[in-house]
Structures are given as structure tokens and as C-alpha cells.
Design a protein around this motif. Sequence first.
Motif, PDB file in Angstrom:
ATOM      1  N   ASP A   1       0.757  -1.319  -0.096  1.00 13.89           N
ATOM      2  CA  ASP A   1       0.018  -0.119   0.157  1.00 13.89           C
ATOM      3  C   ASP A   1       0.658   1.231  -0.158  1.00 13.89           C
ATOM      4  O   ASP A   1       0.330   2.428   0.205  1.00 13.89           O
ATOM      5  CB  ASP A   1      -0.853  -0.018   1.232  1.00 13.89           C
ATOM      6  CG  ASP A   1      -2.036  -0.937   1.195  1.00 13.89           C
ATOM      7  OD1 ASP A   1      -2.249  -1.578   0.192  1.00 13.89           O
ATOM      8  OD2 ASP A   1      -2.355  -1.545   2.142  1.00 13.89           O
ATOM      9  N   LEU A   2       2.308   1.113  -0.375  1.00 11.90           N
ATOM     10  CA  LEU A   2       2.911   2.294  -0.315  1.00 11.90           C
ATOM     11  C   LEU A   2       2.777   3.369  -1.234  1.00 11.90           C
ATOM     12  O   LEU A   2       2.285   3.032  -2.643  1.00 11.90           O
ATOM     13  CB  LEU A   2       4.424   1.708  -0.357  1.00 11.90           C
ATOM     14  CG  LEU A   2       5.554   2.884  -0.419  1.00 11.90           C
ATOM     15  CD1 LEU A   2       5.627   3.385   0.914  1.00 11.90           C
ATOM     16  CD2 LEU A   2       6.955   2.259  -1.219  1.00 11.90           C
ATOM     17  N   ASN A   3       2.558   4.661  -0.908  1.00 11.12           N
ATOM     18  CA  ASN A   3       2.291   5.643  -1.838  1.00 11.12           C
ATOM     19  C   ASN A   3       2.815   6.944  -1.235  1.00 11.12           C
ATOM     20  O   ASN A   3       2.702   7.270  -0.143  1.00 11.12           O
ATOM     21  CB  ASN A   3       0.752   5.801  -1.879  1.00 11.12           C
ATOM     22  CG  ASN A   3       0.528   6.848  -3.136  1.00 11.12           C
ATOM     23  OD1 ASN A   3       0.678   6.564  -4.271  1.00 11.12           O
ATOM     24  ND2 ASN A   3       0.011   7.794  -2.682  1.00 11.12           N
ATOM     25  N   CYS A   4       3.482   7.649  -2.204  1.00  9.76           N
ATOM     26  CA  CYS A   4       4.027   8.973  -1.946  1.00  9.76           C
ATOM     27  C   CYS A   4       2.982  10.151  -2.657  1.00  9.76           C
ATOM     28  O   CYS A   4       3.250  10.021  -3.941  1.00  9.76           O
ATOM     29  CB  CYS A   4       5.466   9.085  -2.241  1.00  9.76           C
ATOM     30  SG  CYS A   4       6.167  10.753  -2.114  1.00  9.76           S
ATOM     31  N   ASN A   5       2.612  10.919  -2.017  1.00  8.22           N
ATOM     32  CA  ASN A   5       1.665  11.993  -2.616  1.00  8.22           C
ATOM     33  C   ASN A   5       2.578  13.382  -2.597  1.00  8.22           C
ATOM     34  O   ASN A   5       3.130  13.891  -1.429  1.00  8.22           O
ATOM     35  CB  ASN A   5       0.430  12.356  -2.042  1.00  8.22           C
ATOM     36  CG  ASN A   5      -0.369  13.359  -2.486  1.00  8.22           C
ATOM     37  OD1 ASN A   5      -0.323  13.692  -3.726  1.00  8.22           O
ATOM     38  ND2 ASN A   5      -1.091  13.956  -1.485  1.00  8.22           N
ATOM     39  N   LEU A   6       2.824  13.994  -3.743  1.00 10.42           N
ATOM     40  CA  LEU A   6       3.751  15.032  -3.762  1.00 10.42           C
ATOM     41  C   LEU A   6       2.868  16.417  -3.252  1.00 10.42           C
ATOM     42  O   LEU A   6       1.949  16.640  -4.076  1.00 10.42           O
ATOM     43  CB  LEU A   6       4.360  15.450  -5.211  1.00 10.42           C
ATOM     44  CG  LEU A   6       5.073  16.698  -5.471  1.00 10.42           C
ATOM     45  CD1 LEU A   6       6.339  16.414  -4.516  1.00 10.42           C
ATOM     46  CD2 LEU A   6       5.570  16.661  -6.882  1.00 10.42           C
ATOM     47  N   LEU A   7       3.246  17.071  -2.317  1.00 12.51           N
ATOM     48  CA  LEU A   7       2.490  18.183  -1.751  1.00 12.51           C
ATOM     49  C   LEU A   7       2.934  19.569  -2.536  1.00 12.51           C
ATOM     50  O   LEU A   7       2.098  20.428  -2.690  1.00 12.51           O
ATOM     51  CB  LEU A   7       2.660  18.104  -0.356  1.00 12.51           C
ATOM     52  CG  LEU A   7       1.903  17.172   0.470  1.00 12.51           C
ATOM     53  CD1 LEU A   7       2.107  17.195   1.925  1.00 12.51           C
ATOM     54  CD2 LEU A   7       0.437  16.982   0.171  1.00 12.51           C
ATOM     55  N   ASN A   8       4.394  19.568  -2.548  1.00 12.75           N
ATOM     56  CA  ASN A   8       4.678  20.634  -3.018  1.00 12.75           C
ATOM     57  C   ASN A   8       6.436  20.391  -3.739  1.00 12.75           C
ATOM     58  O   ASN A   8       6.934  19.700  -3.211  1.00 12.75           O
ATOM     59  CB  ASN A   8       4.983  21.895  -2.064  1.00 12.75           C
ATOM     60  CG  ASN A   8       5.218  23.303  -2.477  1.00 12.75           C
ATOM     61  OD1 ASN A   8       5.201  23.591  -3.657  1.00 12.75           O
ATOM     62  ND2 ASN A   8       5.350  24.180  -1.606  1.00 12.75           N
ATOM     63  N   ARG A   9       6.706  21.314  -4.569  1.00 11.73           N
ATOM     64  CA  ARG A   9       8.046  20.923  -5.225  1.00 11.73           C
ATOM     65  C   ARG A   9       8.431  22.393  -5.665  1.00 11.73           C
ATOM     66  O   ARG A   9       7.851  23.229  -6.213  1.00 11.73           O
ATOM     67  CB  ARG A   9       7.929  20.064  -6.611  1.00 11.73           C
ATOM     68  CG  ARG A   9       9.227  19.868  -7.253  1.00 11.73           C
ATOM     69  CD  ARG A   9       9.325  19.245  -8.430  1.00 11.73           C
ATOM     70  NE  ARG A   9       9.077  17.875  -8.184  1.00 11.73           N
ATOM     71  CZ  ARG A   9       8.762  16.594  -8.773  1.00 11.73           C
ATOM     72  NH1 ARG A   9       8.279  17.096 -10.096  1.00 11.73           N
ATOM     73  NH2 ARG A   9       8.601  15.827  -8.293  1.00 11.73           N
TER      74      ARG A   9
END
Length: 130
Positions: free
Chosen positions: A79-87
Motif C-alpha cells: 500500500d506504499l504511496n507518496c503524494n507530492l504536496l509541493n516542489r
Amino acid sequence: MKNYILIIMATFCANLLFSQTPEELANAQLEAYNNRDIEAFVEPYSDSVKVFNDKRELLYEGKETMRAQYGNMFALTPDLNCNLLNRIAVNNTVIEHEEVTFGEDRKIYAIVMYKVDEGKIQEVHFLDRR
């Protein structure tokens, strides 16, 4: 001599045309991370990538070590997931604010800095994890 100069110029131009920007490299590894595709994940990194913690201490060095560590995590965390909030991308540096989910009950927020040189991510700095 003339042919030699033409070969050098062609190689230089090809590198400019086909190399990815730092932001594209960061995107590629993020997409591979979310797909848990270890080979695509390590592709944007240099063979001698260095990974540091928030105290600037070297955690490990080398793509093979990265492959082993992340490959294991990908296998154990479906269930691993990375959500990009800001770059923020400036020159050869990309800084990301990420929300990483390890399943329904575990989530962390991280600030990660990627330093790029010679068309590959050379350094990763975990600046904050909460």
C-alpha cells in the motif's frame, strides 16, 4: 582531426537533447516509487548516489544499496504511496514536501532534497520526517 571534433560535438548535443532535467528525474523516481518498480526507481540515480539524514550524516552510498533497501520496502509494503504536496526546482536542486502512506494506519510527511549533476541524482537529503 575534423571528424574527431564532429564526434565530440555530436555527443555533446545528444547529451543536451536526451538528458532529463532535475525535475524530470525527480518525477521519474516518484512515479516508479508509487508503482513499486525498483529498476525504474533506481534509474534516475547515479551509481554512487549518497543518501543523508536530517543531521547531514551519510546513511548509505551507492545504487546497489539503494536497490536493496527500497526493493525490500516495495516488496513488504503493497500500500506504499507518496503524494507530492509541493516542489521547488532551482538549477540542479529539487526540494519536495511529500506525504508518504504505508497503509491505512501509517503516514509520514517528509521534506527531501535531490541534488542532480551529470544527468543523474547524485545526493538525497532527508531534511525532515514527521
